[in-house]
Design a protein around this motif. Structure first.
Motif, mmCIF file in Angstrom:
data_model
loop_
_atom_site.group_PDB
_atom_site.id
_atom_site.type_symbol
_atom_site.label_atom_id
_atom_site.label_comp_id
_atom_site.label_asym_id
_atom_site.label_seq_id
_atom_site.Cartn_x
_atom_site.Cartn_y
_atom_site.Cartn_z
ATOM 1 N N MET A 55 0.834 -1.215 0.000
ATOM 2 C CA MET A 55 0.000 0.000 0.000
ATOM 3 C C MET A 55 0.865 1.261 0.000
ATOM 4 O O MET A 55 0.447 2.304 -0.500
ATOM 5 N N MET A 56 2.088 1.153 0.555
ATOM 6 C CA MET A 56 3.005 2.306 0.580
ATOM 7 C C MET A 56 3.784 2.445 -0.731
ATOM 8 O O MET A 56 4.314 3.515 -1.022
ATOM 9 N N HIS A 57 3.864 1.348 -1.521
ATOM 10 C CA HIS A 57 4.726 1.315 -2.702
ATOM 11 C C HIS A 57 4.372 2.431 -3.678
ATOM 12 O O HIS A 57 3.209 2.648 -4.001
ATOM 13 N N GLU A 58 5.385 3.145 -4.130
ATOM 14 C CA GLU A 58 5.273 4.269 -5.068
ATOM 15 C C GLU A 58 4.519 5.467 -4.479
ATOM 16 O O GLU A 58 4.070 6.349 -5.203
ATOM 17 N N LYS A 59 4.365 5.482 -3.145
ATOM 18 C CA LYS A 59 3.706 6.616 -2.477
ATOM 19 C C LYS A 59 4.563 7.149 -1.331
ATOM 20 O O LYS A 59 4.056 7.850 -0.463
ATOM 21 N N THR A 60 5.836 6.778 -1.303
ATOM 22 C CA THR A 60 6.684 7.081 -0.144
ATOM 23 C C THR A 60 7.339 8.463 -0.247
ATOM 24 O O THR A 60 7.469 9.016 -1.335
ATOM 25 N N HIS A 61 7.774 8.971 0.918
ATOM 26 C CA HIS A 61 8.583 10.202 0.954
ATOM 27 C C HIS A 61 10.035 9.806 1.199
ATOM 28 O O HIS A 61 10.379 8.617 1.220
ATOM 29 N N GLU A 62 10.910 10.790 1.419
ATOM 30 C CA GLU A 62 12.358 10.538 1.436
ATOM 31 C C GLU A 62 12.826 9.699 2.630
ATOM 32 O O GLU A 62 13.934 9.166 2.609
ATOM 33 N N SER A 63 11.991 9.563 3.669
ATOM 34 C CA SER A 63 12.407 8.794 4.846
ATOM 35 C C SER A 63 12.068 7.297 4.741
ATOM 36 O O SER A 63 12.506 6.504 5.555
ATOM 37 N N ILE A 64 11.245 6.941 3.749
ATOM 38 C CA ILE A 64 10.799 5.539 3.611
ATOM 39 C C ILE A 64 11.151 5.034 2.222
ATOM 40 O O ILE A 64 11.010 5.755 1.232
ATOM 41 N N ARG A 65 11.615 3.803 2.164
ATOM 42 C CA ARG A 65 11.793 3.163 0.852
ATOM 43 C C ARG A 65 11.152 1.786 0.880
ATOM 44 O O ARG A 65 11.206 1.071 1.881
ATOM 45 N N THR A 66 10.491 1.431 -0.216
ATOM 46 C CA THR A 66 9.916 0.092 -0.341
ATOM 47 C C THR A 66 10.832 -0.734 -1.242
ATOM 48 O O THR A 66 11.320 -0.235 -2.261
ATOM 49 N N VAL A 67 11.051 -1.978 -0.848
ATOM 50 C CA VAL A 67 11.993 -2.851 -1.566
ATOM 51 C C VAL A 67 11.314 -4.163 -1.889
ATOM 52 O O VAL A 67 10.685 -4.779 -1.021
ATOM 53 N N ARG A 68 11.447 -4.580 -3.135
ATOM 54 C CA ARG A 68 11.071 -5.948 -3.504
ATOM 55 C C ARG A 68 12.379 -6.733 -3.573
ATOM 56 O O ARG A 68 13.142 -6.582 -4.539
ATOM 57 N N PRO A 69 12.668 -7.552 -2.553
ATOM 58 C CA PRO A 69 14.003 -8.160 -2.452
ATOM 59 C C PRO A 69 14.314 -9.193 -3.533
ATOM 60 O O PRO A 69 15.467 -9.508 -3.755
ATOM 61 N N LEU A 70 13.269 -9.720 -4.191
ATOM 62 C CA LEU A 70 13.496 -10.738 -5.218
ATOM 63 C C LEU A 70 13.249 -10.174 -6.603
ATOM 64 O O LEU A 70 12.309 -9.400 -6.814
#
Length: 341
Positions: A55-70
């Motif tokens: 739900m956060m993916h592609e909606k984050t600010h500079e303090s948060i990053r979303t990672v798809r590890p695979l």
């Protein structure tokens, strides 16, 4: 004896590019997207995992990053993978136990994986708390999950269309006879949809929107018996820069996915060319088996059957067939010779 059983708990994991599923006590205990949200200022701090992170993916600010590890079925970010596995295992027991159990874990891996990539999976599981780690190739797990007796001297072709890779495998006598793996699968379908809307409608959409389009009206052919209705799609107009909405039909999506599905057809034909004649006759009688999330694409079985001139069967629950097979292999890990210790 009950105390001993508590301290050694078994879990089977389908560590996929798009989704991770965990079976515990013969039940699917976890079914979450393979994504984790991390604090940029403290990379070891997990803010969310699975659906909440998506739900956060592609909606984050500079303090948060979303990672798809695979990526493409293998671990691309070792640290994020370890954190994600650790958090997903915690979901097996929502209430934190007083004495955390030690885990005997079986993880399924692509059949085309290298030794280095295999080591990365094993190390991630051990860092996440596993005391014993077993590995199994995805096609063998998928065959077990479908209900095929993998040990009999009969050829079966399994086509597993996941998030990062499509594996086309002929198995017999508890082993892989021939194998084709291409990096065309669910993620590529999503990218195709994004590109088609950008090219034909000048509309910029994100991964999540493209994924929803794929689920709601994704199709492999323009000739469907029960076609879905057109759906509204919101995005940003590339010409004006203003948000806008368009209506998209399943025919447009079928056209966008055509090239990728054609590559899967070519890989299946190539695998059939390499199949020994005795096993090819078994496949002619039994047909092909489709598993993985890509098997849910509307009309895919019909299109493949028309191209290859063989019957194509979709597994009863294609998304869960691999993890169910992994669970069966874990219960019989000392019986099956293909389980990697």
């Amino acid at each position: 004896m009950g105390l001993f059983n508590w301290f050694t708990q078994e879990i089977a994991m389908d560590l996929g590019t798009a989704n991770t599923l965990i079976i515990h006590n013969d039940q699917v205990a976890v079914n979450e997207p393979s994504i984790v949200a991390l604090n940029r200022n403290n990379p070891k701090e997990v803010l969310a995992v699975g659906k909440r992170a998506l739900m956060m993916h592609e909606k984050t600010h500079e303090s948060i990053r979303t990672v798809r590890p695979l990526k493409d079925g293998v671990i691309a970010d070792f640290n994020a993978a370890e954190l994600m596995i650790r958090e997903l295992i915690k979901l097996v027991y929502p209430k934190k136990p007083l004495f955390p159990p030690s885990w005997r874990m079986m993880i399924c891996i692509p059949s085309s994986i290298t030794e280095v990539e295999k080591r990365a999976v094993r190390d991630s599981a051990e860092q996440a708390g596993a005391k014993e780690v077993y590995l199994i190739h995805e096609p063998m797990a998928a065959a077990l999950g479908i209900g095929i007796d993998v040990e009999e001297p009969v050829g079966n072709m399994i086509i597993d269309i996941g998030g990062g890779t499509t594996g086309i495998t002929v198995i017999a006598l508890a082993g892989i006879v021939c194998d084709q793996s291409i990096r065309i699968a669910g993620d590529e379908f999503t990218a195709d949809i994004m590109e088609a809307l950008r090219r034909y409608h000048s509309l910029l959409i994100g991964e999540r929107t493209a994924e929803q389009i794929k689920i709601q009206i994704g199709a492999a052919t323009k000739d469907l018996d029960n076609p879905p209705d057109d759906i509204p799609v919101n995005g940003r107009d590339l010409v004006t820069g203003i948000p806008k909405q368009i209506m998209v039909s399943y025919q447009e999506i079928a056209e966008a996915l055509d090239k990728s599905i054609f590559k899967i057809e070519e890989a299946i034909l190539k695998a059939l060319e390499q199949t020994p004649p005795e096993l090819a006759s078994d496949i002619y009688r039994r047909g092909l088996y489709l598993t993985g999330g890509g098997a849910l694409l509307r009309g895919l079985d019909k299109r493949l059957s028309q191209k290859i001139k063989l019957p194509v069967h979709i597994a009863d629950d294609p998304l869960k067939s691999v993890v169910r097979g992994t669970g069966i292999a874990l219960q019989n890990y000392d019986k099956y010779p293909f389980v990697m210790r």
